[in-house]
Write a protein that holds these residues in place. Structure first.
Motif, PDB file in Angstrom:
ATOM      1  N   GLN B  79       0.838  -1.214   0.000  1.00 46.13           N
ATOM      2  CA  GLN B  79       0.000   0.000   0.000  1.00 46.13           C
ATOM      3  C   GLN B  79       0.863   1.250   0.000  1.00 46.13           C
ATOM      4  N   ALA B  82       2.256   1.661  -3.405  1.00 46.83           N
ATOM      5  CA  ALA B  82       1.234   2.068  -4.378  1.00 46.83           C
ATOM      6  C   ALA B  82       0.847   3.533  -4.213  1.00 46.83           C
ATOM      7  N   ARG B 101      -2.827   3.133 -22.117  1.00 48.37           N
ATOM      8  CA  ARG B 101      -3.828   3.446 -21.087  1.00 48.37           C
ATOM      9  C   ARG B 101      -3.939   2.299 -20.070  1.00 48.37           C
ATOM     10  N   GLU B 102      -3.934   1.075 -20.592  1.00 45.86           N
ATOM     11  CA  GLU B 102      -4.075  -0.084 -19.703  1.00 45.86           C
ATOM     12  C   GLU B 102      -2.841  -0.262 -18.815  1.00 45.86           C
ATOM     13  N   MET B 105      -3.000   2.228 -15.922  1.00 45.77           N
ATOM     14  CA  MET B 105      -4.002   2.015 -14.855  1.00 45.77           C
ATOM     15  C   MET B 105      -3.586   0.931 -13.837  1.00 45.77           C
ATOM     16  N   ILE B 106      -2.560   0.142 -14.156  1.00 46.64           N
ATOM     17  CA  ILE B 106      -2.221  -1.023 -13.320  1.00 46.64           C
ATOM     18  C   ILE B 106      -2.014  -0.691 -11.829  1.00 46.64           C
ATOM     19  N   PRO B 107      -1.259   0.374 -11.483  1.00 47.94           N
ATOM     20  CA  PRO B 107      -1.056   0.624 -10.039  1.00 47.94           C
ATOM     21  C   PRO B 107      -2.363   0.926  -9.288  1.00 47.94           C
ATOM     22  N   ILE B 109      -5.395  -0.534  -9.880  1.00 48.09           N
ATOM     23  CA  ILE B 109      -6.363  -1.644  -9.856  1.00 48.09           C
ATOM     24  C   ILE B 109      -6.644  -2.140  -8.428  1.00 48.09           C
ATOM     25  N   PRO B 110      -5.588  -2.349  -7.603  1.00 46.81           N
ATOM     26  CA  PRO B 110      -5.904  -2.855  -6.258  1.00 46.81           C
ATOM     27  C   PRO B 110      -6.389  -1.773  -5.296  1.00 46.81           C
ATOM     28  N   GLY B 112      -9.133  -0.135  -5.062  1.00 43.63           N
ATOM     29  CA  GLY B 112     -10.548  -0.151  -4.689  1.00 43.63           C
ATOM     30  C   GLY B 112     -11.359   0.903  -5.420  1.00 43.63           C
ATOM     31  N   LEU B 113     -10.698   1.742  -6.231  1.00 40.99           N
ATOM     32  CA  LEU B 113     -11.438   2.741  -7.033  1.00 40.99           C
ATOM     33  C   LEU B 113     -12.200   2.022  -8.140  1.00 40.99           C
ATOM     34  N   ASN B 114     -13.343   2.615  -8.556  1.00 39.02           N
ATOM     35  CA  ASN B 114     -14.046   1.978  -9.666  1.00 39.02           C
ATOM     36  C   ASN B 114     -13.436   2.411 -10.994  1.00 39.02           C
ATOM     37  N   ILE B 115     -13.846   1.763 -12.074  1.00 42.48           N
ATOM     38  CA  ILE B 115     -13.168   1.936 -13.361  1.00 42.48           C
ATOM     39  C   ILE B 115     -13.291   3.377 -13.890  1.00 42.48           C
ATOM     40  N   ILE B 118     -10.771   5.493 -12.024  1.00 43.27           N
ATOM     41  CA  ILE B 118      -9.436   5.130 -12.513  1.00 43.27           C
ATOM     42  C   ILE B 118      -9.184   5.778 -13.878  1.00 43.27           C
TER      43      ILE B 118
END
Lengths: 392, 228
Positions: B79, B82, B101-102, B105-107, B109-110, B112-115, B118
């Motif tokens: 955490q 991150a 873009r993908e 976004m990786i950092p 993903i865990p 808890g934010l929604n897409i 993000i």
């Protein structure tokens, strides 16, 4: 933390690396297809066997001399009727008739059509049979394999049997048994008992064996002892023994396939394990990178578990569905011959569709648990190492 | 912000031990830009990895905003990494099968934010690193400079206070290297704490760097250069 972003990333991993997954899915589907086909066939055979045995008598006795079956005296029927607890005594006449020129054989079954039990059993095989017309002529009911073979040899409407006395006996082909009975009836000729006696060379007071029922299962052992004591040369076989011997045969064949499957599965799992454990593999580097970008060990394991489960479920569904189609719609060509042995006559045996939940769950667990372990154990080992080392 | 005390790192190999970091003591303030300079094998990359919690010291401690990153349980260390640290690697370390873009976004993903949340943060980060025009391109199809900008966007997406760069210009040409230094300047102006491990002479005279720390054989060489 299983929110939509996580599933979005999971989907990306699955679809964008599909070339990596597709090979695993194809091999998995093949393995599952083989396993499911074998288990579907064996459970279908077991089901058919149980259904067949349900209409068979509880006990069968026959005369044995020097370890070989001889013609059983019909008078034994009356002796059986004198034993309290025995019902439905039914003498049976059957035997193989060889079509000499081609070394094929048919199973002649003589039936007492006036006997209530035999009549009921026959009704289960074919509906709407006109017994009266059938009995007024020398007629027989034949399995599909027999019908096809005789037709091929120009016997479309009747067949000329050669009796042990050296005379020809013409018997009319009355009707063909339905396809669903092919497993037991493919090479069968069902005819009146007297006609069967004449063709097979039994005397008027002789039968092949005598079946009878004992409705109270608690009396089976006692009746077995009593009947065995009737004559020194009587052999008593009960339904359970017949069922066991057939089940052993199918379980043995199923077991051989299962062994082959386990060897195949172990090899595949080893390859998978290697793939994730290799020091410089891409998977290893990716896991290290995810950890370096702030993913915890738990997050990495969760992603890989869901990724693996998705592959397992897709493979499982595809493997089982294709096996279902192969076995129950196309009647398992190739595998059927291996399972049932060389066929005496060309057969169009249809396996009865049986979907047993325990079979399906066995297939799933036999496959899924080693698969998930083969992926997750090396993933876990990489995830707990320092990210820098994993990324090397 | 970053406090390093009595740090040692020793590798054991076939009964031989090699000391890679030898008694490192360093204190980096919020908003500082530090350049760790030295030849290959001087220990600067190992030191940077330890600051990011990617490797564990043999002894000594590293505190990130008061938290001992190497001693924290995995979940807390992850955490911390991150939320507070953005890392830019020498070889970019992008996922080649994913788009820009993908990758960025990786950092998150865990987190808890929604897409949708993000995606908003990713867009901001892509703009900041000036790579938004390539957001749908696969990482494998990018040039070296574009890969570097993608790596920068990924390092910035969680809005960390600390940016760690390991040989960031080693795989870039001079033009892209200068562009990268300009981006670092902007980040410095935003108040980020920046640590760069490099042997590239282009960093010798960067105007925004407070300190250049020369390293040699796992130690900080006496005579630290301080830019006024």
């Amino acid at each position: 933390m299983l929110n939509n972003a996580f599933f979005h990333f999971l989907t990306l991993q699955l679809f964008k690396e599909r070339s990596k997954h597709i090979g695993i899915i194809i091999i998995s589907v093949l393995i599952l297809f083989l396993l499911s086909s074998v288990l579907f066939i064996s459970s279908s055979l077991r089901h058919s066997l149980n259904e067949t045995l349900q209409v068979q008598p509880d006990f069968v006795i026959s005369k044995v001399q020097g370890g070989e079956n001889r013609a059983t005296p019909l008078t034994w029927s009356n002796e059986l009727l004198n034993i309290y607890g025995i019902t439905h005594v039914s003498p049976r006449v059957y035997g193989r008739y060889f079509f000499k020129s081609k070394a094929k054989s048919f199973l002649i079954v003589g039936v007492d059509f006036l006997d209530e039990q035999a009549h009921k059993n026959l009704q289960k095989l074919i509906e709407n049979i006109d017994i009266k017309t059938f009995l007024t002529q020398n007629s027989m009911l034949v399995g599909e394999g027999v019908k096809e073979y005789l037709a091929h040899n120009f016997y479309d409407k009747s067949y000329n049997f050669l009796t042990p006395k050296g005379e020809f006996k013409t018997v009319k082909i009355f009707q063909t048994l339905p396809t669903k009975t092919n497993l037991i009836g493919n090479d069968m000729m069902i005819m009146p008992m007297d006609l069967a006696r004449e063709i097979l060379g039994y005397g008027e007071d002789e039968v092949t064996d005598i079946g009878f029922n004992v409705p109270n299962p608690d009396e089976w052992t006692m009746i077995n002892d009593k009947v065995s004591a009737l004559h020194y040369d009587v052999r008593v076989v009960n339904k359970k023994e017949v069922q066991q011997s057939y089940e052993h045969l199918y379980n043995y064949k199923g077991g051989v396939f299962l062994m082959l499957f386990l060897i195949l599965l172990s090899t595949f799992m080893l390859i998978l394990y290697q793939r994730y454990s290799m020091v410089h593999s891409n998977e290893r580097r990716h896991i290290g990178l995810l950890r370096a970008l702030g993913w915890s060990i738990h997050d990495v394991l969760k992603l890989k578990l869901l990724e693996t489960l998705s592959i397992v479920f897709i493979s499982f569904i595809l493997g089982v569905v294709t096996a279902y189609i192969y076995v129950f719609i196309f009647s398992a060509p190739l595998l059927k011959e291996l399972f049932l042995g060389g066929q005496n006559l060309t057969s169009t045996i249809k396996f009865t569709p049986v979907l047993d939940f325990s079979v399906l769950s066995s297939i799933f667990f036999i496959y899924a648990l080693p698969f998930i372990s083969a992926v997750l154990i090396p993933v876990w080992r990489v995830a707990i190492t320092d990210p820098k080392e994993a990324m090397l | 912000m970053i406090q390093i005390e009595n740090l040692y790192k020793t590798f054991q190999h076939e009964n031989t031990s090699t000391t890679v970091l030898n008694n490192i003591n360093l204190h980096i303030q919020q908003g500082e830009c530090i350049i760790l300079k030295g030849v290959s094998g001087s220990g600067k990359t190992t030191l940077l990895s330890m600051m990011a919690g990617l490797d564990k010291p043999s002894s000594g401690k590293i505190l990130i905003e008061g938290e001992p990153i190497s001693k924290l349980p995995d979940l807390f260390a992850s955490q911390l990494r991150a939320k507070k640290i953005g890392m830019i690697f020498q070889h970019f370390n992008l996922f080649d099968h994913l788009s820009v873009r993908e990758n960025v976004m990786i950092p998150l993903i865990p987190s808890g934010l929604n897409i949708n949340e993000i995606n908003q943060k990713v867009t901001q980060s892509l703009n900041l690193a000036n790579i938004s025009h390539k957001k749908e391109a696969l990482a494998s199809h990018l040039s070296g400079g574009e890969k570097q900008r993608t790596a920068i966007a990924r390092a910035l997406v969680a809005n960390p206070n600390i940016i760690l760069c390991d040989e960031p210009t080693a795989n870039l040409d001079r033009t892209n290297s200068l562009l990268f230094i300009e981006i670092l300047k902007e980040l410095h102006n935003l108040g980020k704490t920046i640590v760069v491990a490099t042997h590239d002479p282009l960093f010798d005279n960067v105007s925004f760097s407070n300190t250049i720390i020369p390293m040699q054989e796992g130690t900080i060489v006496e005579g630290t250069v301080v830019n006024e």
